[in-house]
Design an enzyme around this catalytic site. Structure first.
Site, PDB file in Angstrom:
ATOM      1  N   THR A  46       0.833  -1.205   0.000  1.00 44.30           N
ATOM      2  CA  THR A  46       0.000   0.000   0.000  1.00 44.30           C
ATOM      3  C   THR A  46       0.865   1.251   0.000  1.00 44.30           C
ATOM      4  O   THR A  46       0.642   2.189  -0.776  1.00 44.30           O
ATOM      5  CB  THR A  46      -0.899   0.017   1.256  1.00 44.30           C
ATOM      6  OG1 THR A  46      -1.659  -1.178   1.295  1.00 44.30           O
ATOM      7  CG2 THR A  46      -1.828   1.211   1.245  1.00 44.30           C
ATOM      8  N   THR A  47       1.885   1.263   0.865  1.00 42.38           N
ATOM      9  CA  THR A  47       2.763   2.424   0.997  1.00 42.38           C
ATOM     10  C   THR A  47       3.564   2.659  -0.267  1.00 42.38           C
ATOM     11  O   THR A  47       3.952   3.786  -0.571  1.00 42.38           O
ATOM     12  CB  THR A  47       3.702   2.244   2.206  1.00 42.38           C
ATOM     13  OG1 THR A  47       2.941   1.794   3.323  1.00 42.38           O
ATOM     14  CG2 THR A  47       4.391   3.536   2.570  1.00 42.38           C
ATOM     15  N   TYR A 109     -12.879  -4.460  -3.193  1.00 43.13           N
ATOM     16  CA  TYR A 109     -14.043  -4.098  -3.992  1.00 43.13           C
ATOM     17  C   TYR A 109     -14.978  -5.277  -4.260  1.00 43.13           C
ATOM     18  O   TYR A 109     -16.195  -5.163  -4.110  1.00 43.13           O
ATOM     19  CB  TYR A 109     -13.647  -3.440  -5.339  1.00 43.13           C
ATOM     20  CG  TYR A 109     -14.855  -2.893  -6.078  1.00 43.13           C
ATOM     21  CD1 TYR A 109     -15.442  -1.701  -5.690  1.00 43.13           C
ATOM     22  CD2 TYR A 109     -15.427  -3.599  -7.125  1.00 43.13           C
ATOM     23  CE1 TYR A 109     -16.572  -1.217  -6.335  1.00 43.13           C
ATOM     24  CE2 TYR A 109     -16.557  -3.128  -7.783  1.00 43.13           C
ATOM     25  CZ  TYR A 109     -17.129  -1.929  -7.390  1.00 43.13           C
ATOM     26  OH  TYR A 109     -18.240  -1.464  -8.019  1.00 43.13           O
ATOM     27  N   TYR A 135      -2.660 -10.703   4.240  1.00 40.67           N
ATOM     28  CA  TYR A 135      -2.746  -9.314   4.690  1.00 40.67           C
ATOM     29  C   TYR A 135      -4.210  -8.951   4.898  1.00 40.67           C
ATOM     30  O   TYR A 135      -4.987  -8.875   3.949  1.00 40.67           O
ATOM     31  CB  TYR A 135      -2.090  -8.402   3.652  1.00 40.67           C
ATOM     32  CG  TYR A 135      -2.050  -6.931   3.990  1.00 40.67           C
ATOM     33  CD1 TYR A 135      -2.338  -6.457   5.271  1.00 40.67           C
ATOM     34  CD2 TYR A 135      -1.690  -6.000   3.017  1.00 40.67           C
ATOM     35  CE1 TYR A 135      -2.288  -5.110   5.564  1.00 40.67           C
ATOM     36  CE2 TYR A 135      -1.635  -4.639   3.299  1.00 40.67           C
ATOM     37  CZ  TYR A 135      -1.935  -4.213   4.575  1.00 40.67           C
ATOM     38  OH  TYR A 135      -1.882  -2.862   4.858  1.00 40.67           O
ATOM     39  N   ARG A 140      -9.273  -0.926   4.185  1.00 43.07           N
ATOM     40  CA  ARG A 140      -8.898  -0.644   2.795  1.00 43.07           C
ATOM     41  C   ARG A 140      -9.671  -1.511   1.805  1.00 43.07           C
ATOM     42  O   ARG A 140      -9.917  -1.087   0.678  1.00 43.07           O
ATOM     43  CB  ARG A 140      -7.404  -0.902   2.594  1.00 43.07           C
ATOM     44  CG  ARG A 140      -6.502   0.133   3.230  1.00 43.07           C
ATOM     45  CD  ARG A 140      -5.776   0.914   2.159  1.00 43.07           C
ATOM     46  NE  ARG A 140      -4.862   1.870   2.726  1.00 43.07           N
ATOM     47  CZ  ARG A 140      -4.390   2.918   2.064  1.00 43.07           C
ATOM     48  NH1 ARG A 140      -4.758   3.134   0.814  1.00 43.07           N
ATOM     49  NH2 ARG A 140      -3.560   3.753   2.625  1.00 43.07           N
ATOM     50  N   LYS A 164      -0.323 -10.584   8.274  1.00 41.90           N
ATOM     51  CA  LYS A 164      -0.174  -9.188   8.685  1.00 41.90           C
ATOM     52  C   LYS A 164      -1.559  -8.716   9.093  1.00 41.90           C
ATOM     53  O   LYS A 164      -2.461  -8.615   8.267  1.00 41.90           O
ATOM     54  CB  LYS A 164       0.372  -8.335   7.536  1.00 41.90           C
ATOM     55  CG  LYS A 164       0.455  -6.845   7.876  1.00 41.90           C
ATOM     56  CD  LYS A 164       0.862  -6.017   6.665  1.00 41.90           C
ATOM     57  CE  LYS A 164       0.853  -4.528   7.004  1.00 41.90           C
ATOM     58  NZ  LYS A 164       1.155  -3.678   5.823  1.00 41.90           N
ATOM     59  N   ILE A 206       5.057  -4.902  10.202  1.00 41.69           N
ATOM     60  CA  ILE A 206       5.308  -4.382   8.862  1.00 41.69           C
ATOM     61  C   ILE A 206       4.901  -2.920   8.930  1.00 41.69           C
ATOM     62  O   ILE A 206       3.725  -2.599   9.092  1.00 41.69           O
ATOM     63  CB  ILE A 206       4.545  -5.177   7.793  1.00 41.69           C
ATOM     64  CG1 ILE A 206       5.071  -6.621   7.758  1.00 41.69           C
ATOM     65  CG2 ILE A 206       4.704  -4.514   6.419  1.00 41.69           C
ATOM     66  CD1 ILE A 206       4.338  -7.551   6.810  1.00 41.69           C
TER      67      ILE A 206
END
Length: 294
Positions: A46-47, A109, A135, A140, A164, A206
């Site tokens: 994401t980052t 989504y 994850y 999100r 995660k 993380i």
């Protein structure tokens, strides 16, 4: 054996003013992290703005990261997608270029059922030989991976070895550890929960905080691992104002601003993200100074 223990940095992807990936800056960021005790690098998460990278850019960034790191520390490639076949493709290619593991986010989504999530992750994991980290970040993706689903995947698929956890729900995290007999490798996905997660048997974090404070984040984990829980707690609490500032706008907007404040600019954020609001930037700068990373 865990892919890593301690603090893995969720590294940013630097961009030039024209929007292209800036590989020279990227190398500088990688070397900075290794020099400052980061235990692993998570690339194209994401980052790293993976959602705005083309497939070609995505794989080029993973390949370059693996080449620069050259096995000095583990590289974990973000290869998640809301399309199972795309995630399989990215995962296979990441394995080919030398990634030590993959981090796969729940499909966003689509809002898959738990059965759909199980099949999605199982198919991806079975397409590669390297270990996979699930994850879970409902904020999100719009979907939570239930503890029962995580436990079933861990028990059924040999190379699904870790999770995660970024749900923020400590009760859920405890249930995951209960259902897996404490055997799954657990990583905090939230910088403000490193110590709580480790207290439930976690291996580390993380981290976004690690981008601007790699040594300090590593040390929180190291203190805990070495039995100095009091010091780990103190450092966790000391970091909270900075962590709050780093998430005052959607990640990675604030952390890219923070890097620039440190004189290690990694360029623009790609649209639809925009540059940080000035009032938030002032709070961030103050928090960085107070924490001692500026």
């Amino acid at each position: 054996m865990a892919i890593f223990e301690g603090a893995a940095v969720a590294i940013t992807t630097p961009f030039k003013a024209n929007g292209e990936v800036d590989f020279d800056r990227f190398k500088e960021q990688i070397e900075y992290q290794i020099e400052n005790s980061t235990d692993a690098i998570v690339v194209c998460g994401t980052t790293g703005e993976a959602s705005t990278l083309t497939h070609e850019e995505h794989l080029e960034v993973i390949k370059y990261c693996c080449e620069v790191v050259n096995k000095r520390i583990p590289v974990i490639a973000g290869t998640g997608s809301n399309c199972t076949s795309t995630a399989i493709y990215l995962s296979k290619e990441a394995e080919k270029v030398g990634a030590d593991g993959i981090l796969v986010v729940s499909p966003y989504y689509n809002k898959a059922t738990q059965k759909g999530l199980y099949e999605h992750f199982k198919m991806i994991a079975e397409s590669v030989k390297i270990p996979m980290i699930l994850y879970n970040i409902q904020g999100r993706t719009g979907v939570n991976i239930a503890p029962e689903t995580i436990a079933k995947l861990f028990n059924d698929v040999e190379n699904i070895v870790a999770v995660k956890e970024a749900s923020g729900n400590i009760s859920q995290v405890a249930k995951i550890m209960h259902l897996t007999g404490g055997k799954i490798d657990l990583y905090s996905g939230n910088d403000d929960q490193i110590v709580p997660i480790m207290s439930l048997g976690g291996k580390g974090v993380i981290s976004v905080l690690s981008i601007v404070a790699p040594k300090e984040t590593h040390n929180i984990c190291e203190y805990y691992k070495n039995g100095d829980v009091k010091k780990a707690c103190e450092e966790q609490l000391r970091a909270l104002p900075l962590i709050d500032a780093l998430f005052s706008e959607v990640n990675p907007i604030p952390v890219k601003k923070a890097i620039a404040l440190q004189g290690r600019d990694t360029g623009v954020v790609r649209r639809p993200l925009t540059e940080m609001e000035e009032d938030h930037a002032k709070v961030l700068e103050k928090a960085m100074k107070e924490f001692g990373v500026l």
